[in-house]
Design a protein around this motif. Structure first.
Motif, short mmCIF file in Angstrom:
data_model
loop_
_atom_site.label_atom_id
_atom_site.label_comp_id
_atom_site.label_asym_id
_atom_site.label_seq_id
_atom_site.Cartn_x
_atom_site.Cartn_y
_atom_site.Cartn_z
N ILE A 135 0.86 -1.19 0.00
CA ILE A 135 0.00 0.00 0.00
C ILE A 135 0.89 1.24 0.00
O ILE A 135 2.05 1.18 0.41
CB ILE A 135 -0.93 0.02 1.24
N PRO A 136 0.38 2.37 -0.46
CA PRO A 136 1.15 3.61 -0.33
C PRO A 136 1.17 4.05 1.13
O PRO A 136 0.21 3.85 1.87
CB PRO A 136 0.39 4.59 -1.22
N GLY A 137 2.27 4.64 1.53
CA GLY A 137 2.38 5.07 2.93
C GLY A 137 3.63 5.89 3.18
O GLY A 137 4.50 6.04 2.31
N ARG A 138 3.70 6.40 4.39
CA ARG A 138 4.84 7.21 4.83
C ARG A 138 5.63 6.41 5.87
O ARG A 138 5.06 5.87 6.81
CB ARG A 138 4.35 8.53 5.42
N ILE A 139 6.94 6.33 5.67
CA ILE A 139 7.79 5.56 6.58
C ILE A 139 7.89 6.29 7.92
O ILE A 139 8.24 7.46 7.99
CB ILE A 139 9.20 5.37 5.98
N THR A 140 7.54 5.57 8.99
CA THR A 140 7.61 6.15 10.33
C THR A 140 8.73 5.54 11.18
O THR A 140 9.21 6.17 12.11
CB THR A 140 6.28 5.96 11.06
N LYS A 141 9.14 4.28 10.85
CA LYS A 141 10.18 3.65 11.67
C LYS A 141 10.81 2.50 10.90
O LYS A 141 10.13 1.74 10.23
CB LYS A 141 9.57 3.13 12.99
N TRP A 142 12.16 2.41 11.02
CA TRP A 142 12.91 1.28 10.47
C TRP A 142 13.26 0.33 11.61
O TRP A 142 13.71 0.77 12.66
CB TRP A 142 14.19 1.75 9.79
N HIS A 143 13.09 -0.96 11.39
CA HIS A 143 13.43 -1.96 12.39
C HIS A 143 14.71 -2.72 12.06
O HIS A 143 15.20 -3.48 12.89
CB HIS A 143 12.28 -2.96 12.55
N ILE A 144 15.23 -2.56 10.86
CA ILE A 144 16.45 -3.26 10.46
C ILE A 144 17.33 -2.28 9.68
O ILE A 144 16.92 -1.17 9.33
CB ILE A 144 16.14 -4.51 9.59
N LYS A 145 18.55 -2.71 9.40
CA LYS A 145 19.46 -1.94 8.55
C LYS A 145 19.96 -2.84 7.43
O LYS A 145 19.78 -4.06 7.47
CB LYS A 145 20.62 -1.38 9.37
N ASN A 146 20.59 -2.22 6.47
CA ASN A 146 21.05 -2.96 5.30
C ASN A 146 22.05 -4.04 5.71
O ASN A 146 23.01 -3.78 6.43
CB ASN A 146 21.71 -1.99 4.31
N GLY A 147 21.83 -5.28 5.24
CA GLY A 147 22.72 -6.39 5.54
C GLY A 147 22.29 -7.24 6.71
O GLY A 147 22.91 -8.28 6.97
N ASP A 148 21.22 -6.84 7.42
CA ASP A 148 20.77 -7.63 8.57
C ASP A 148 20.10 -8.92 8.11
O ASP A 148 19.49 -8.99 7.05
CB ASP A 148 19.76 -6.83 9.40
N TYR A 149 20.24 -9.94 8.97
CA TYR A 149 19.54 -11.21 8.75
C TYR A 149 18.23 -11.18 9.51
O TYR A 149 18.18 -10.76 10.67
CB TYR A 149 20.40 -12.39 9.20
#
Length: 438
Positions: free
Chosen positions: A63-77
């Protein structure tokens, strides 16, 4: 005095062994020409997998939306179901925080309207039953009245017959009395008495006729009343049934609106579960292309890629059309993976180092955009296992193992530009054709 340096520099008197070494070299060359040589073709490809679910998967926003929070970073398992990022609503149709609750209230209200019309249908059915019962009673009354009038007509007809007989008798007596009066046999008084009796009989007949006509008129009136009653009750029944059908139509319309609202409520509830984008499977998240908080995601827009953790590796190799007839299902193939040291002897694959054995399991019949055919190769379980360090998309060099031929034949084939195993394939085809003919 003999000069030793002269003898060491100039080998004039020394025996030459060039001829011996030349013959040895010739003999070795002849021997080498008769050594076995394994024909092969060299192919290029990359590491992949047989199963679609084990390939790198794109992470898309449903769905379209606005990012409010990231729970991971690039390269995480991540594991399957882990939250990757959180979204907030941006479409004005879904901004109401009580949208789901209000939709459910609308569903409840529509159900109440439907229940009202169902109750109205019950009342209408009762009205129809009462109208039908009243019509039956009224018609029964009219039928009884008509029967009574018919009986009355029968009695009056009997009375009319009696009066008519009496009138005939009185008329005969009157005529005889008149004749006798004219002859002077009876007095005027007697003649007048007989005339009065005749007039009374005639009046009585007229009264009975009027009475019979009146009774028949009453029968006609009752029949008209009966038809009017039937018409009146038909109108009442039609009107009541029309109200019932109208209520049934309202119920069907309410049911459709209820289903639509329930569908919207289910969609709203499902949409609320899409605000958190989760991992579809175990793997590593790479190539994240959104940064920070507040960025807007479009519907189905790619966020990044998740590389599955568990992969059954295979190799996709690309074959030239001229080499395609040399490949077959189950054929052995030696793989050299990029990044792994290898010493390859093309004609002696068993003596090579750093190669890994595989076998062809599928060959696509459609040519790719690069003008090559694709074949799939999997690990040969009976040989040395493939290294676990290989990754999806890594380059692979494949060596397809063909027939064993002498070295001289391979040299002669290359000089003449013949393809590998040409005569062998031709021989096999001719043998199979001979066997079929037999």
């Amino acid at each position: 005095m003999k000069i030793q340096s002269f003898d060491k520099i100039y080998h004039i008197h020394k025996d030459s062994r060039v001829k011996r070494w030349f013959y040895i070299f010739i003999i070795l060359c002849v021997v080498v020409l008769f050594l076995p040589w394994t024909q092969n073709i060299h192919l290029r490809g990359n590491v992949s997998t047989l199963y679609q679910e084990q390939r790198p998967q794109q992470l898309n926003s449903p769905i379209p939306g606005r990012i409010t929070k990231w729970h991971i970073k690039n390269g995480d398992y991540v594991k399957k179901g882990d939250t990757i990022l959180q979204l907030a609503e941006v479409k004005e149709d879904y901004l109401d925080p009580q949208l789901l609750q209000r939709t459910r209230e609308q569903v409840t209200a529509k159900k109440g309207v439907r229940d009202y019309y169902q109750a109205k249908i019950g009342t209408t059915n009762t009205q129809l039953a009462a109208i039908n019962a009243s019509r039956t009673l009224k018609l029964a009354q009219l039928k009884i009245k008509i029967a009574q009038l018919n009986n009355k007509v029968t009695a009056e007809l009997a009375e009319f017959a009696a009066v008519n007989n009496e009138l005939k008798l009185s008329e005969d007596q009157y005529n005889r009395q008149k004749k006798m009066y004219d002859e002077g046999l009876v007095s005027l008084t007697q003649f007048q008495q007989r005339s009065v009796s005749y007039q009374n009989a005639l009046a009585k007949k007229t009264a009975v006729e009027n009475k019979l006509a009146q009774t028949r008129q009453e029968i006609t009136t009752v029949n008209i009343e009966q038809n009017a009653t039937i018409q009146d009750y038909m109108e009442k029944v039609s009107k009541t049934e029309g109200e019932r059908f109208l209520s049934m139509g309202q119920i069907q319309g309410s049911s459709g609106e209820i289903a639509k609202l329930e569908n919207q409520a289910a969609n709203y509830q499902a949409r609320q579960g899409l605000y958190a984008i989760v991992a579809s499977q175990d793997g590593q998240v790479v190539q994240l292309n959104k940064a920070g908080i507040g960025e807007i995601l479009k519907e189905t827009e790619s966020i990044g890629t998740i590389v599955p953790k568990k992969v059954d590796y295979a190799v996709e190799i690309y074959v030239k059309p001229v080499d395609l007839p040399l490949l077959r299902i189950g054929q052995k193939l030696m793989c050299v993976f990029d990044g792994f040291p290898a010493i390859v002897f093309s004609g002696w694959p068993d003596s090579s180092y750093g190669t890994f054995s595989g076998k062809v399991i599928a060959i696509e019949n459609n040519i790719n955009a690069n003008g090559l055919f694709k074949a799939l190769v999997i690990e040969d379980k009976g040989q040395k296992p493939w290294p676990p360090q290989i990754k999806m998309g890594a380059g692979v060099k494949g060596i397809a193992i063909l027939n064993d031929v002498p070295v001289w034949y391979e040299l002669w084939r290359n000089i003449n530009g013949f393809p590998p195993d040409y005569y062998g394939l031709k021989t096999e085809k001719s043998k199979s054709a001979d066997e079929k003919s037999k």
